[in-house]
Design a protein around this motif. Structure first.
Motif, short mmCIF file in Angstrom:
data_model
loop_
_atom_site.label_atom_id
_atom_site.label_comp_id
_atom_site.label_asym_id
_atom_site.label_seq_id
_atom_site.Cartn_x
_atom_site.Cartn_y
_atom_site.Cartn_z
N GLU A 52 92.85 6.24 -111.10
CA GLU A 52 93.08 5.86 -109.70
C GLU A 52 94.00 6.84 -108.99
N VAL A 53 95.12 7.15 -109.61
CA VAL A 53 96.10 8.05 -108.99
C VAL A 53 95.52 9.46 -108.84
N CYS A 54 94.84 9.92 -109.89
CA CYS A 54 94.25 11.25 -109.86
C CYS A 54 93.17 11.34 -108.78
N LEU A 55 92.32 10.32 -108.71
CA LEU A 55 91.23 10.32 -107.73
C LEU A 55 91.75 10.36 -106.31
N ARG A 56 92.66 9.46 -105.97
CA ARG A 56 93.13 9.39 -104.59
C ARG A 56 93.87 10.67 -104.19
N ASN A 57 94.61 11.27 -105.13
CA ASN A 57 95.33 12.50 -104.81
C ASN A 57 94.39 13.68 -104.63
N LYS A 58 93.33 13.75 -105.44
CA LYS A 58 92.36 14.83 -105.30
C LYS A 58 91.59 14.70 -103.98
N ILE A 59 91.21 13.47 -103.63
CA ILE A 59 90.53 13.24 -102.35
C ILE A 59 91.44 13.60 -101.19
N HIS A 60 92.69 13.14 -101.26
CA HIS A 60 93.64 13.37 -100.17
C HIS A 60 93.89 14.86 -99.97
N LEU A 61 94.07 15.60 -101.06
CA LEU A 61 94.35 17.03 -100.93
C LEU A 61 93.16 17.77 -100.34
N ALA A 62 91.96 17.48 -100.85
CA ALA A 62 90.76 18.16 -100.35
C ALA A 62 90.52 17.86 -98.88
N LEU A 63 90.64 16.59 -98.49
CA LEU A 63 90.39 16.21 -97.10
C LEU A 63 91.51 16.69 -96.18
N GLY A 130 89.38 0.09 -104.32
CA GLY A 130 87.99 -0.21 -103.98
C GLY A 130 87.49 0.47 -102.73
N LYS A 131 88.40 0.96 -101.88
CA LYS A 131 87.97 1.60 -100.63
C LYS A 131 87.62 3.08 -100.80
N TRP A 132 87.99 3.68 -101.92
CA TRP A 132 87.77 5.12 -102.05
C TRP A 132 86.29 5.50 -102.16
N SER A 133 85.50 4.63 -102.76
CA SER A 133 84.07 4.93 -102.83
C SER A 133 83.44 4.93 -101.44
N TYR A 134 84.00 4.11 -100.53
CA TYR A 134 83.50 4.07 -99.16
C TYR A 134 83.97 5.28 -98.36
N VAL A 135 85.17 5.76 -98.67
CA VAL A 135 85.63 7.00 -98.05
C VAL A 135 84.68 8.13 -98.40
N LEU A 136 84.29 8.20 -99.68
CA LEU A 136 83.39 9.26 -100.14
C LEU A 136 81.97 9.08 -99.61
N SER A 137 81.68 7.91 -99.07
CA SER A 137 80.36 7.63 -98.50
C SER A 137 80.33 7.79 -96.99
N LEU A 152 83.09 19.55 -100.23
CA LEU A 152 84.24 18.74 -100.64
C LEU A 152 84.10 18.16 -102.05
N PHE A 153 82.91 17.71 -102.42
CA PHE A 153 82.74 17.12 -103.75
C PHE A 153 83.12 18.10 -104.87
N PRO A 154 82.69 19.37 -104.80
CA PRO A 154 83.10 20.31 -105.84
C PRO A 154 84.61 20.55 -105.90
N LEU A 155 85.29 20.35 -104.78
CA LEU A 155 86.75 20.51 -104.77
C LEU A 155 87.43 19.29 -105.40
N ILE A 156 86.89 18.12 -105.13
CA ILE A 156 87.48 16.89 -105.67
C ILE A 156 87.16 16.75 -107.16
N PHE A 157 85.90 16.92 -107.50
CA PHE A 157 85.45 16.79 -108.89
C PHE A 157 85.22 18.21 -109.42
N SER A 158 86.32 18.93 -109.53
CA SER A 158 86.27 20.38 -109.76
C SER A 158 85.76 20.77 -111.14
N ASN A 159 85.74 19.83 -112.07
CA ASN A 159 85.27 20.16 -113.42
C ASN A 159 83.90 19.57 -113.72
#
Length: 263
Positions: A52-63, A130-137, A152-159
């Motif tokens: 959760e922490v990793c996901l929200r921080n990666k999304i926040h940084l990329a956006l 639960g809201k992060w999947s909707y942000v990505l949508s 953006l997806f390659p930046l967030i899910f960089s590996n």
């Protein structure tokens, strides 16, 4: 010691699913599986919290970088990108905030509608998982331009190897499964219960109905969660899989350790 008080405190209805799936002869026997669920939930929480922490921080940084450059012409690591997203539902004949839009506003404003002027990282940390999947949508910015998820997806899910737009929905669905798991942990529900997995309306993996199926499905979902963490951050993944918590989680998920579990 009598088990009647313990059974009463947990409730027979809560123990019923354990009794059925783990083929217990009585509620007293099911108590052990109930406490096993508590133990594996506590270790699972560590993994889900890490994701959760990793996901929200990666999304926040990329956006933050993407939207700050778009709006200000300068790249910023901590920018209120959510103010530029279109969280508007027009399907009711007039503009109303979507559920995700309302979730952001609940954090950014008080009940009287006053902007609390919180720093973006504070707002991000308070948005429920639960809201992060909707942000990505989300599809568009407030100005009508489309959000460039292709970049953006390659930046967030960089590996993630072989990323393309066809993989986006699969990743989003995986995040939603993780959210359901997280909610089960939070509400002290059985974390080994899973529904049917369907494709094109057909059941391809049925709901587990016995211990063997529970173990198989739990470990499959665990591998998928670990994969998601790897896609987000290899370093965090390497650190987590080296922890004692992960070792305990894997041991608790072994069939041979479930029936013999004790606090």
């Amino acid at each position: 010691m009598t088990y009647l008080g313990i059974i009463s405190s947990i409730s027979t209805s809560r123990l019923s699913s354990y009794k059925k799936v783990f083929e217990c002869s009585c509620e007293a026997e099911a108590i052990n599986y109930y406490y096993w669920n508590q133990a594996i939930s506590s270790e699972l929480y560590v993994l889900l919290h890490t994701i959760e922490v990793c996901l929200r921080n990666k999304i926040h940084l990329a956006l933050s970088k993407e939207v700050s450059l778009k709006v200000t012409g300068k790249i910023q690591d901590n920018y209120p990108w959510y103010t530029q997203f279109s969280f508007i539902d027009t399907s009711k004949g007039h503009d109303v905030l979507t559920e995700t839009g309302r979730a952001f506003k609940k954090i950014t404003h008080n009940k009287k509608g006053k902007d609390l002027k919180l720093l973006p990282q504070i707002i991000i940390s308070r948005l429920e998982f639960g809201k992060w999947s909707y942000v990505l949508s989300a599809k568009k910015y407030g100005d009508g331009n489309h959000i460039n998820w292709e970049d953006l997806f390659p930046l967030i899910f960089s590996n993630f190897i072989g990323m393309d737009s066809n993989k986006h929905q699969m990743i989003i669905e995986r995040i939603r499964v993780i959210n359901k798991w997280r909610n089960r942990v939070a509400h002290l529900e059985p974390v080994w219960k899973f529904g049917d997995i369907k494709k094109d309306g057909k059941v391809i993996i049925p709901e587990p109905v016995n211990q063997n199926e529970v173990v198989k499905r739990f470990n499959a979902e665990l591998r998928r969660a670990i994969d998601l963490l790897l896609w987000l951050c290899p370093d965090t993944h390497t650190h987590y899989v080296g922890t004692q918590s992960y070792k305990r989680l894997k041991e608790l998920a072994m069939a041979k350790n479930i029936s013999t579990f004790s606090l």
